[in-house]
Design an enzyme around this catalytic site. Sequence first.
Site, short mmCIF file in Angstrom:
data_model
loop_
_atom_site.label_atom_id
_atom_site.label_comp_id
_atom_site.label_asym_id
_atom_site.label_seq_id
_atom_site.Cartn_x
_atom_site.Cartn_y
_atom_site.Cartn_z
N GLN A 237 137.62 89.07 53.82
CA GLN A 237 138.47 87.89 53.98
C GLN A 237 138.04 87.10 55.22
O GLN A 237 138.39 85.94 55.37
CB GLN A 237 139.95 88.30 54.11
CG GLN A 237 140.51 88.88 52.82
CD GLN A 237 141.98 89.25 52.90
OE1 GLN A 237 142.35 90.35 52.54
NE2 GLN A 237 142.83 88.34 53.35
N ARG A 384 150.16 89.86 51.97
CA ARG A 384 150.65 88.57 51.54
C ARG A 384 151.75 88.03 52.45
O ARG A 384 152.82 87.60 52.00
CB ARG A 384 151.15 88.61 50.10
CG ARG A 384 151.07 87.20 49.51
CD ARG A 384 151.27 87.16 48.04
NE ARG A 384 151.10 85.79 47.60
CZ ARG A 384 150.51 85.44 46.48
NH1 ARG A 384 150.02 86.35 45.68
NH2 ARG A 384 150.40 84.18 46.16
N CYS A 385 151.49 88.11 53.74
CA CYS A 385 152.42 87.48 54.68
C CYS A 385 151.66 87.27 55.96
O CYS A 385 150.61 87.84 56.17
CB CYS A 385 153.63 88.35 54.94
SG CYS A 385 153.24 89.85 55.84
N GLU A 760 152.01 82.69 51.20
CA GLU A 760 152.72 83.93 51.46
C GLU A 760 154.23 83.76 51.54
O GLU A 760 154.96 84.76 51.47
CB GLU A 760 152.16 84.53 52.74
CG GLU A 760 150.65 84.68 52.58
CD GLU A 760 149.93 85.07 53.85
OE1 GLU A 760 148.95 85.80 53.74
OE2 GLU A 760 150.35 84.66 54.92
#
Lengths: 805, 154
Positions: A237, A384-385, A760
């Site tokens: 990522q 996902r945050c 997110e």
Amino acid sequence: MNDMTITRAEREAKLEGMGCKRKRVEDIRFTQGKGNYVDDVKLPGMLHGDFVRSPHPHARIKSIDKEKALKVPGVLAVLTAEDLKGVNLAWMPTLAGDVQMVLADGKVLFQNQEVAFVVATDRYAADDGINAVEVEYEALPVLVDPFHAMDPDAPVLREDLAGKTEGAHGPRRHHNHIFEWTVGDRDLTDAAFRKAEVTIKEMISYHRTHPSPLETCQCLCSFDKVKGELTIYGTFQAPHVIRTVVALIAKIPEHKIHVIAPDIGGGFGNKVGAYPGYICAAVASIVTGRPVKWVEDRIENLCATSFARDYHMTTEIAATKEGKVTGLRVHVLADHGAFDACADPSKWPAGFFNIVTGSYDFPTAHLAVDGVYTNKAPGGVAYRCSFRVTEAAYCIERAMDILAQKLGMDPAELRLKNFIRQEQFPYHSALGWEYDSGDYHTAMKKMMEVVDYAGLRREQAEKRAAFQRGETREIMGLGISFFTEIVGAGPSKNCDILGIAMFDSCEIRLHPTGAGIARMGTKSQGQGHETTWAQIIATEIGIPADDIMVEEGNTDTAPYGLGTYGSRSTPVAGAAIAMAARKVKAKAQMIAAYRLEVHEDDLEWDIDGFRVKGLPEKFLGMKDICWIAYNAPPPGMEPGLEAVSYYDPPNMTYPFGAYLCVMDIDVDTGVYKVRRFYALDDCGTRINPMIIEGQVHGGLTEAFAIAMGQEIRYDENGNVVTGSFMDFFLPTAVETPHWETDFTVTPSPHHPIGAKGVGESPNVGGVPAFSNAVNDAFSFLGSTHIQMPHDFWRNWQAAKTLGAV
Amino acid sequence: MDMNGSERIEAPVQTVWQALNDPEILRQCIPGCETLEKTSDTEMTATVALKVGPVKARFQGTVQLLNLDPPHSYTISGEGKGGMVGFAKGGADVALAEDGPDATLLTYVVKAEVGGKIAQLGSRLIDSTAKKLAAQFFADFTQKVARVREEIAS
């Protein structure tokens, strides 16, 4: 030049710029099976590596015998910690300031820990090889429960830290203590609690779970001995960070390291960190002189690389009788597993958990986080945050409901009473953040109106009465969540990763015929960057999005950037795109002024070119400017039309949203039905509404998974009992409810295009909405808080405990 | 994992006791047992191949007989290692009681612990697999003991 038969609206539409529901360009290859993932990359002479992993959660290694494995046909090498010590790589630094074993050095600290790396000509031979490695273990006492990690007689996990009373984030109080992080004014907060008319206190746990992207973590390392160059294809990522970290720890000059992140099949935070597999594959390639591929299987992914959450939050709110909050006190026990490998900006051991005051105007607050070691896999990624924001949002949103229950007040009314008001922005929170913009009351009221909140509450009251009369066995819950996110890490003044400031970048190069390429420091894992980045450029410089190619993931060609996670791409790189585009546009304006024979100030921008003010027929389009820029630039001007921008944001952005979940639960079976889920998101300026909708659907589905069953669970002996999709809940279309999406738009005042980031938010806001719905359903039976995940079994248990069954 | 139960065996206590101490009979009755060798009066080494759900393992280990009270009871305790697949350890308290002149009631209390992949993947199958294996063991054991009796009688 300017075809006057085309209307302005048509010209605008042709650009497919910001606000357009442009179809995702990357889907053309993905839907035809033409994506190019790491496992699709095959190099001549490529070898395969696989790990021998520990069956024990805590054990001393008495011996490792490689002999039989080396005799397995196809096996070329078996690496152990002893081998890695020769190149000083038996341990590696973590992003959180700790160190982590690459291969077990003397002992193992969690089940499935990497013990030896077998390299073979194919994956099957490697698998045979790992089965032939003989490891003798001496089992040690296992520490599973974080609440007992700091008991005086708790087993010593990290012998390497013996005698170290200072950790990366201050003093350590116990041999299994990692750090204590405190924020806020303790005295003022204690005083608020002493004076409080009403207080609540609850231990709210956010269980351990896992991002579980469909593509697991993998890499392919190829070391060229002649050139001394290392090429790494990987599921990264943040490719540039990987390059810099490899340069720092492997002592290979950074220009001789080529990191390529091809298509990535989902990241969700799992692919931010550095894992032993990357180091072992690189070392194995250097040792064998051949490319070495490492591909994690599903069990390895779930059990060894980067869990998320595992926060146990003792939460207290002080308030007046009328329901005005006066203080917040939170203590978090953070279970980090065997090594502190949290992927947070380096100065933030608990991420941005101090956003825990949420959307509410708390005059004072105090937060303390204790990180502890246990015999579990390391990690603590932002699934996902943004960093620890979903834990914070869950904590405060659950606590507000508990306070409402204690006050006998409607939870929506309590929230409306305590929201930060629109005129208070920019708002300085009690725990140190400066919220950029927000209009919470408008969003909340819109949600309540659309769903007919009052009507739903009436229906719930009727159902409860019917339940108590014995006419139904179903209970109904309304779960409200009003979250404030903090994304866009981040300003270099407070955000870095191992000293690397968290800016991001964009380079735009326009070609003579009016098409171009944009290269980015970010890396899409499914977010649709190739589509949305081109839309920003289209609006900014009037070149159709279809004529802009977006390229990411190759550190040789992309400008340096910190990658994609924590919803940072639009807030940071999205700004860099706009700034680079504006540099291009400034040069284009000079060219247009020269060509149209006017002063630059006499020009105005008009969709896709410059026009002389007051003379609509004197127009020069961007396509033509591109040609002129290369082939006939004004005298004294360098040819070409390109620009690069490195953007260091002045502040984070603060997206928010109002969610409501309506749920029915059968008390006799625990089976729940999500009857309705409404999600209103305010992410500032909306670049591509269709992509936003897709992001919200995906995030809500993951929130649904986490709240309603997804968990990494250990038994009391330290075995991971959720090591496959048989036990780890990954919802499919069958289980997933229908999502209703909505929005308001409150632009970020400091962002060049006003965008805030959205990927997110639905996970951050979704989890409390589901959990509050379950808790709201059971509340009239006398419960204040039921821990997640709320699967059928636990719902049934709750019903039983509360005497409903 | 905990499991307990009882079996009625058509043989006198003494015969059952002898069978419970006979490595060859145990080898034939323990499901998946490939080798079982006596190393002393109370110790044996064994290799057992097992399949729990998707996991196949060959355990190598030692078996010990403790708390011997012939011919009434003993504790059989073992530990096995299955390499990558994991490990298992546990024991059973076995007691014999006369149930009429020609029959024995065997009761057992098993405590076992598994670790590694077998615990991760097989967790929801372990109890049912263990029950199945126990049932198979006693079916075979009852049959063998009966045959031994016939041999003695003939």
